[in-house]
Design an enzyme around this catalytic site. Structure first.
Site, mmCIF file in Angstrom:
data_model
loop_
_atom_site.group_PDB
_atom_site.id
_atom_site.type_symbol
_atom_site.label_atom_id
_atom_site.label_comp_id
_atom_site.label_asym_id
_atom_site.label_seq_id
_atom_site.Cartn_x
_atom_site.Cartn_y
_atom_site.Cartn_z
ATOM 1 N N LYS A 197 0.851 -1.190 0.000
ATOM 2 C CA LYS A 197 0.000 0.000 0.000
ATOM 3 C C LYS A 197 0.882 1.233 0.000
ATOM 4 O O LYS A 197 1.846 1.322 0.774
ATOM 5 C CB LYS A 197 -0.909 0.023 1.235
ATOM 6 C CG LYS A 197 -2.116 0.920 1.097
ATOM 7 C CD LYS A 197 -3.159 0.312 0.160
ATOM 8 C CE LYS A 197 -4.507 1.023 0.262
ATOM 9 N NZ LYS A 197 -5.513 0.408 -0.611
ATOM 10 N N ARG B 134 31.016 33.469 -8.137
ATOM 11 C CA ARG B 134 29.655 33.161 -8.556
ATOM 12 C C ARG B 134 28.841 32.771 -7.334
ATOM 13 O O ARG B 134 29.385 32.489 -6.258
ATOM 14 C CB ARG B 134 29.631 32.022 -9.578
ATOM 15 C CG ARG B 134 30.063 30.671 -9.022
ATOM 16 C CD ARG B 134 29.840 29.548 -10.021
ATOM 17 N NE ARG B 134 30.173 28.245 -9.445
ATOM 18 C CZ ARG B 134 29.922 27.078 -10.039
ATOM 19 N NH1 ARG B 134 29.339 27.047 -11.227
ATOM 20 N NH2 ARG B 134 30.249 25.938 -9.443
ATOM 21 N N HIS C 250 21.127 27.399 -11.018
ATOM 22 C CA HIS C 250 21.868 28.525 -11.559
ATOM 23 C C HIS C 250 21.206 29.876 -11.264
ATOM 24 O O HIS C 250 19.990 30.027 -11.374
ATOM 25 C CB HIS C 250 22.033 28.370 -13.073
ATOM 26 C CG HIS C 250 22.703 27.090 -13.469
ATOM 27 N ND1 HIS C 250 23.979 26.778 -13.092
ATOM 28 C CD2 HIS C 250 22.260 26.032 -14.208
ATOM 29 C CE1 HIS C 250 24.309 25.598 -13.570
ATOM 30 N NE2 HIS C 250 23.278 25.121 -14.248
ATOM 31 N N VAL D 44 30.774 22.176 -7.554
ATOM 32 C CA VAL D 44 29.763 21.449 -6.781
ATOM 33 C C VAL D 44 30.291 20.070 -6.432
ATOM 34 O O VAL D 44 30.036 19.539 -5.346
ATOM 35 C CB VAL D 44 28.442 21.353 -7.572
ATOM 36 C CG1 VAL D 44 27.403 20.553 -6.779
ATOM 37 C CG2 VAL D 44 27.902 22.739 -7.887
ATOM 38 N N GLN D 45 31.044 19.465 -7.357
ATOM 39 C CA GLN D 45 31.587 18.133 -7.118
ATOM 40 C C GLN D 45 32.453 18.088 -5.864
ATOM 41 O O GLN D 45 32.321 17.180 -5.028
ATOM 42 C CB GLN D 45 32.398 17.661 -8.336
ATOM 43 C CG GLN D 45 31.580 17.252 -9.541
ATOM 44 C CD GLN D 45 31.169 18.420 -10.433
ATOM 45 O OE1 GLN D 45 31.274 19.587 -10.038
ATOM 46 N NE2 GLN D 45 30.708 18.127 -11.637
ATOM 47 N N ASN E 86 22.970 21.791 -9.444
ATOM 48 C CA ASN E 86 23.547 23.133 -9.460
ATOM 49 C C ASN E 86 22.473 24.097 -9.973
ATOM 50 O O ASN E 86 22.243 24.208 -11.170
ATOM 51 C CB ASN E 86 24.781 23.162 -10.357
ATOM 52 C CG ASN E 86 25.543 24.475 -10.254
ATOM 53 O OD1 ASN E 86 25.210 25.327 -9.438
ATOM 54 N ND2 ASN E 86 26.550 24.628 -11.081
ATOM 55 N N THR F 222 -4.387 -5.070 0.527
ATOM 56 C CA THR F 222 -3.738 -3.774 0.699
ATOM 57 C C THR F 222 -4.540 -2.869 1.628
ATOM 58 O O THR F 222 -3.968 -2.010 2.310
ATOM 59 C CB THR F 222 -3.499 -3.086 -0.652
ATOM 60 O OG1 THR F 222 -4.747 -2.767 -1.266
ATOM 61 C CG2 THR F 222 -2.685 -3.977 -1.576
ATOM 62 N N ASP F 223 -5.841 -3.040 1.680
ATOM 63 C CA ASP F 223 -6.639 -2.254 2.619
ATOM 64 C C ASP F 223 -6.303 -2.643 4.057
ATOM 65 O O ASP F 223 -6.283 -1.783 4.950
ATOM 66 C CB ASP F 223 -8.137 -2.463 2.354
ATOM 67 C CG ASP F 223 -8.995 -1.517 3.168
ATOM 68 O OD1 ASP F 223 -8.950 -0.300 2.904
ATOM 69 O OD2 ASP F 223 -9.698 -2.001 4.091
#
Length: 309
Positions: A17, A182, A266, A237-238, A264, A63-64
Protein backbone atom coordinates in the site's frame (compact mmCIF):
# COMPACT_ATOMS: atom_id res chain seq x y z
CA UNK A 1 10.93 -12.33 -4.57
CA UNK A 2 11.93 -14.31 -7.68
CA UNK A 3 11.14 -17.90 -8.56
CA UNK A 4 10.83 -20.10 -11.62
CA UNK A 5 7.31 -21.07 -12.63
CA UNK A 6 5.76 -23.33 -15.26
CA UNK A 7 7.17 -22.78 -18.72
CA UNK A 8 10.61 -21.82 -17.40
CA UNK A 9 9.59 -18.23 -16.69
CA UNK A 10 11.29 -16.18 -14.00
CA UNK A 11 8.62 -14.51 -11.90
CA UNK A 12 9.01 -11.71 -9.35
CA UNK A 13 6.22 -10.11 -7.39
CA UNK A 14 5.45 -7.94 -4.41
CA UNK A 15 2.45 -5.97 -3.25
CA UNK A 16 1.60 -3.37 -0.67
CA UNK A 17 0.00 0.00 0.00
CA UNK A 18 1.35 3.40 -1.00
CA UNK A 19 0.75 6.96 0.19
CA UNK A 20 -0.88 6.09 3.49
CA UNK A 21 -1.16 9.50 5.15
CA UNK A 22 -0.85 9.57 8.95
CA UNK A 23 -0.97 12.42 11.44
CA UNK A 24 -0.04 11.47 15.01
CA UNK A 25 -0.37 13.67 18.11
CA UNK A 26 1.19 12.84 21.47
CA UNK A 27 -0.27 14.78 24.41
CA UNK A 28 1.77 15.19 27.58
CA UNK A 29 0.20 15.69 31.04
CA UNK A 30 1.65 19.22 31.22
CA UNK A 31 -0.35 20.26 28.14
CA UNK A 32 2.52 20.09 25.65
CA UNK A 33 1.81 18.30 22.37
CA UNK A 34 4.12 16.66 19.85
CA UNK A 35 3.05 16.12 16.24
CA UNK A 36 4.28 14.08 13.28
CA UNK A 37 2.90 13.68 9.77
CA UNK A 38 4.00 10.67 7.72
CA UNK A 39 3.45 9.38 4.22
CA UNK A 40 3.88 5.61 4.46
CA UNK A 41 4.59 3.07 1.73
CA UNK A 42 4.59 -0.63 2.60
CA UNK A 43 5.76 -3.36 0.23
CA UNK A 44 5.56 -7.06 1.12
CA UNK A 45 7.57 -9.91 -0.36
CA UNK A 46 5.41 -12.93 0.24
CA UNK A 47 4.45 -16.37 -0.98
CA UNK A 48 1.23 -15.54 -2.82
CA UNK A 49 2.12 -16.78 -6.31
CA UNK A 50 -1.15 -18.74 -6.51
CA UNK A 51 -3.08 -15.49 -6.77
CA UNK A 52 -1.24 -14.72 -10.02
CA UNK A 53 -1.23 -18.21 -11.51
CA UNK A 54 -4.39 -19.91 -10.24
CA UNK A 55 -6.85 -17.18 -9.22
CA UNK A 56 -6.34 -18.21 -5.58
CA UNK A 57 -6.24 -15.18 -3.23
CA UNK A 58 -6.03 -17.15 0.02
CA UNK A 59 -2.41 -16.05 0.73
CA UNK A 60 -2.80 -12.34 -0.06
CA UNK A 61 -2.64 -9.70 2.65
CA UNK A 62 -5.19 -7.20 1.34
CA UNK A 63 -3.74 -3.77 0.70
CA UNK A 64 -6.64 -2.25 2.62
CA UNK A 65 -5.58 -4.38 5.60
CA UNK A 66 -2.05 -3.01 5.23
CA UNK A 67 -3.45 0.54 5.33
CA UNK A 68 -5.53 -0.17 8.45
CA UNK A 69 -2.52 -1.78 10.14
CA UNK A 70 -0.51 1.42 9.67
CA UNK A 71 -3.11 3.39 11.63
CA UNK A 72 -3.40 0.74 14.35
CA UNK A 73 0.35 0.63 14.85
CA UNK A 74 0.50 4.43 14.96
CA UNK A 75 -2.11 4.35 17.72
CA UNK A 76 -0.06 1.75 19.61
CA UNK A 77 2.90 4.15 19.76
CA UNK A 78 1.86 5.65 23.07
CA UNK A 79 5.07 7.69 23.29
CA UNK A 80 6.71 9.84 20.62
CA UNK A 81 8.74 7.76 18.15
CA UNK A 82 11.10 8.53 15.30
CA UNK A 83 10.10 7.80 11.73
CA UNK A 84 12.75 5.04 11.67
CA UNK A 85 11.37 3.40 14.82
CA UNK A 86 7.86 3.43 13.37
CA UNK A 87 9.05 1.87 10.10
CA UNK A 88 10.84 -0.88 12.04
CA UNK A 89 7.71 -1.52 14.12
CA UNK A 90 5.61 -1.93 10.97
CA UNK A 91 8.13 -4.20 9.25
CA UNK A 92 8.41 -6.41 12.32
CA UNK A 93 4.65 -6.77 12.48
CA UNK A 94 4.12 -7.81 8.87
CA UNK A 95 6.92 -10.39 8.91
CA UNK A 96 5.86 -11.94 12.21
CA UNK A 97 2.06 -11.75 11.95
CA UNK A 98 1.78 -13.29 8.46
CA UNK A 99 3.45 -16.65 7.86
CA UNK A 100 3.72 -16.14 4.09
CA UNK A 101 5.45 -12.72 4.32
CA UNK A 102 9.21 -13.15 4.13
CA UNK A 103 10.33 -9.50 3.94
CA UNK A 104 8.73 -6.11 4.54
CA UNK A 105 10.02 -2.90 2.96
CA UNK A 106 8.71 0.27 4.59
CA UNK A 107 9.37 3.73 3.15
CA UNK A 108 8.23 6.81 5.06
CA UNK A 109 8.51 10.53 4.34
CA UNK A 110 8.02 12.80 7.36
CA UNK A 111 6.78 16.34 6.80
CA UNK A 112 8.84 19.01 8.59
CA UNK A 113 6.35 20.35 11.12
CA UNK A 114 8.23 22.53 13.61
CA UNK A 115 7.08 23.96 16.92
CA UNK A 116 6.41 27.70 16.73
CA UNK A 117 7.48 30.29 19.29
CA UNK A 118 5.29 33.19 20.35
CA UNK A 119 7.00 36.12 22.09
CA UNK A 120 10.11 33.98 22.43
CA UNK A 121 8.29 31.11 24.15
CA UNK A 122 7.76 27.67 22.53
CA UNK A 123 4.05 27.15 21.89
CA UNK A 124 2.63 24.03 23.54
CA UNK A 125 0.45 22.97 20.61
CA UNK A 126 1.36 25.27 17.69
CA UNK A 127 3.38 24.12 14.67
CA UNK A 128 4.54 25.54 11.33
CA UNK A 129 5.63 23.72 8.21
CA UNK A 130 9.37 23.83 7.54
CA UNK A 131 11.21 22.95 4.34
CA UNK A 132 13.34 19.80 4.05
CA UNK A 133 11.80 16.36 4.71
CA UNK A 134 13.05 13.44 6.79
CA UNK A 135 12.94 10.10 4.94
CA UNK A 136 13.58 6.48 5.84
CA UNK A 137 13.56 3.05 4.27
CA UNK A 138 13.55 -0.06 6.46
CA UNK A 139 13.99 -3.57 5.07
CA UNK A 140 13.30 -6.37 7.56
CA UNK A 141 13.15 -10.10 6.91
CA UNK A 142 11.52 -12.95 8.78
CA UNK A 143 15.04 -14.21 9.55
CA UNK A 144 15.66 -11.01 11.52
CA UNK A 145 18.04 -9.25 9.14
CA UNK A 146 17.60 -5.49 9.20
CA UNK A 147 18.64 -2.58 7.00
CA UNK A 148 17.92 1.01 8.00
CA UNK A 149 18.42 3.93 5.61
CA UNK A 150 17.59 7.53 6.44
CA UNK A 151 17.72 10.70 4.43
CA UNK A 152 16.91 14.34 3.79
CA UNK A 153 14.97 15.69 0.83
CA UNK A 154 14.87 19.33 -0.24
CA UNK A 155 17.65 20.88 1.86
CA UNK A 156 17.97 24.21 0.02
CA UNK A 157 21.35 25.92 0.48
CA UNK A 158 22.76 29.08 -1.13
CA UNK A 159 25.81 31.26 -0.70
CA UNK A 160 26.34 34.51 -2.61
CA UNK A 161 30.13 34.25 -2.93
CA UNK A 162 33.10 31.96 -2.24
CA UNK A 163 32.32 29.80 -5.26
CA UNK A 164 33.87 29.39 -8.69
CA UNK A 165 34.36 27.02 -11.61
CA UNK A 166 37.58 26.91 -13.63
CA UNK A 167 39.78 24.57 -15.63
CA UNK A 168 37.01 22.44 -17.16
CA UNK A 169 37.10 20.99 -20.68
CA UNK A 170 36.75 23.60 -23.39
CA UNK A 171 35.77 22.68 -26.93
CA UNK A 172 33.74 24.12 -29.81
CA UNK A 173 30.50 23.65 -27.82
CA UNK A 174 31.72 25.48 -24.71
CA UNK A 175 30.55 29.04 -24.13
CA UNK A 176 30.53 29.03 -20.31
CA UNK A 177 33.15 31.49 -19.00
CA UNK A 178 35.50 30.50 -16.22
CA UNK A 179 35.00 32.32 -12.93
CA UNK A 180 36.17 32.52 -9.34
CA UNK A 181 33.15 34.56 -8.28
CA UNK A 182 29.66 33.16 -8.56
CA UNK A 183 26.66 32.22 -6.46
CA UNK A 184 26.32 28.59 -5.40
CA UNK A 185 22.81 27.24 -4.84
CA UNK A 186 21.55 23.67 -4.55
CA UNK A 187 18.79 21.52 -3.10
CA UNK A 188 20.46 18.60 -1.36
CA UNK A 189 18.99 15.11 -1.37
CA UNK A 190 20.95 12.68 0.76
CA UNK A 191 20.40 9.14 2.00
CA UNK A 192 22.62 7.29 4.43
CA UNK A 193 22.84 3.67 5.51
CA UNK A 194 23.22 2.71 9.14
CA UNK A 195 25.39 -0.24 10.05
CA UNK A 196 22.79 -1.81 12.33
CA UNK A 197 21.84 -5.26 10.99
CA UNK A 198 19.43 -6.52 13.65
CA UNK A 199 16.84 -5.08 16.01
CA UNK A 200 18.98 -6.07 19.00
CA UNK A 201 21.86 -3.93 17.69
CA UNK A 202 19.79 -0.72 17.56
CA UNK A 203 20.56 2.15 19.98
CA UNK A 204 18.30 2.14 23.02
CA UNK A 205 18.37 5.92 23.43
CA UNK A 206 14.88 7.39 22.88
CA UNK A 207 14.51 9.43 19.68
CA UNK A 208 18.07 8.51 18.70
CA UNK A 209 17.38 8.61 14.96
CA UNK A 210 15.85 12.09 15.13
CA UNK A 211 18.96 13.32 16.94
CA UNK A 212 21.23 11.72 14.34
CA UNK A 213 19.12 13.30 11.55
CA UNK A 214 19.76 16.74 13.02
CA UNK A 215 23.46 15.92 13.47
CA UNK A 216 23.83 14.92 9.81
CA UNK A 217 22.01 18.04 8.63
CA UNK A 218 24.34 20.21 10.73
CA UNK A 219 27.41 18.47 9.28
CA UNK A 220 26.16 19.13 5.73
CA UNK A 221 25.35 22.79 6.40
CA UNK A 222 28.60 23.50 8.26
CA UNK A 223 30.68 21.97 5.46
CA UNK A 224 28.79 23.79 2.70
CA UNK A 225 29.11 27.25 4.24
CA UNK A 226 32.31 27.18 6.29
CA UNK A 227 32.93 29.60 9.15
CA UNK A 228 30.43 32.48 9.62
CA UNK A 229 32.88 35.26 8.75
CA UNK A 230 35.30 33.79 6.21
CA UNK A 231 33.19 30.98 4.71
CA UNK A 232 34.92 28.33 2.58
CA UNK A 233 35.74 28.43 -1.12
CA UNK A 234 34.00 25.93 -3.41
CA UNK A 235 35.90 25.20 -6.66
CA UNK A 236 32.99 23.06 -7.92
CA UNK A 237 29.76 21.45 -6.78
CA UNK A 238 31.59 18.13 -7.12
CA UNK A 239 34.24 19.09 -4.59
CA UNK A 240 31.73 20.49 -2.12
CA UNK A 241 29.52 17.39 -2.44
CA UNK A 242 32.51 15.15 -1.71
CA UNK A 243 33.52 17.14 1.36
CA UNK A 244 29.96 17.08 2.68
CA UNK A 245 29.72 13.30 2.32
CA UNK A 246 33.17 12.84 3.83
CA UNK A 247 32.19 14.98 6.82
CA UNK A 248 29.16 12.79 7.53
CA UNK A 249 31.20 9.56 7.42
CA UNK A 250 33.96 11.16 9.46
CA UNK A 251 31.69 12.30 12.28
CA UNK A 252 29.29 9.38 12.61
CA UNK A 253 30.76 5.86 12.85
CA UNK A 254 27.33 4.21 12.78
CA UNK A 255 26.80 5.40 9.18
CA UNK A 256 28.41 3.12 6.59
CA UNK A 257 27.61 4.97 3.34
CA UNK A 258 26.05 8.15 1.99
CA UNK A 259 24.46 8.98 -1.36
CA UNK A 260 24.25 12.66 -2.27
CA UNK A 261 22.45 14.46 -5.09
CA UNK A 262 23.15 18.17 -5.50
CA UNK A 263 21.71 19.96 -8.54
CA UNK A 264 23.55 23.13 -9.46
CA UNK A 265 20.70 25.66 -9.40
CA UNK A 266 21.87 28.53 -11.56
CA UNK A 267 21.68 32.25 -10.88
CA UNK A 268 22.69 33.89 -14.15
CA UNK A 269 24.40 37.29 -14.15
CA UNK A 270 22.15 39.96 -15.66
CA UNK A 271 23.63 42.36 -18.24
CA UNK A 272 21.27 44.60 -20.18
CA UNK A 273 22.50 46.13 -23.40
CA UNK A 274 21.34 47.24 -26.82
CA UNK A 275 22.90 48.06 -30.17
CA UNK A 276 22.90 51.76 -29.38
CA UNK A 277 23.83 51.49 -25.71
CA UNK A 278 26.06 48.48 -24.98
CA UNK A 279 26.14 49.09 -21.21
CA UNK A 280 22.67 50.06 -19.95
CA UNK A 281 23.28 47.93 -16.83
CA UNK A 282 26.65 46.37 -16.16
CA UNK A 283 26.71 43.33 -13.93
CA UNK A 284 28.79 43.65 -10.76
CA UNK A 285 28.02 40.43 -8.89
CA UNK A 286 24.81 41.92 -7.58
CA UNK A 287 21.93 41.29 -10.01
CA UNK A 288 21.02 37.77 -11.14
CA UNK A 289 18.31 35.91 -13.01
CA UNK A 290 17.20 32.91 -10.88
CA UNK A 291 16.58 29.75 -12.93
CA UNK A 292 15.71 26.16 -12.09
CA UNK A 293 15.63 24.60 -15.57
CA UNK A 294 17.90 23.36 -16.92
CA UNK A 295 20.26 22.78 -14.01
CA UNK A 296 23.44 20.82 -13.48
CA UNK A 297 23.04 17.34 -12.01
CA UNK A 298 25.78 16.08 -9.69
CA UNK A 299 25.63 13.01 -7.47
CA UNK A 300 27.97 10.55 -5.79
CA UNK A 301 28.07 7.75 -3.23
CA UNK A 302 30.70 7.41 -0.52
CA UNK A 303 31.13 4.17 1.44
CA UNK A 304 33.52 2.91 4.05
CA UNK A 305 36.01 0.32 2.80
CA UNK A 306 35.24 -2.93 4.59
CA UNK A 307 38.20 -4.57 6.26
CA UNK A 308 39.01 -8.12 5.12
CA UNK A 309 40.35 -9.07 8.55
Amino acid sequence: MAETINGGLKFEQRHGKSRVRVGRVWKLPNGSHFFAEWKVNVSLLSDCVASYLHQDNSDIVATDTIKNTVYVKAKECSEQVTVEDFAIKLAQHFTSFYQQVTTAIVNIVEKPWERVSVNGQPHKHGFKLGSEKHTTEVIFSKLGTLQVNSGIEGLALLKTTQSGFEGFIRDKYTILPETRERMLATEVTISWKYNYNSVSSLPVKPLYFSERYMDVKKALVDTFFGSPNEGVYSPSVQRTLYLMGKAVLGRFPDISSVHLKMPNIHFLPVNLSSKDNPEIVKFADDVYLPTDEPHGSIEARLSRVQSKM
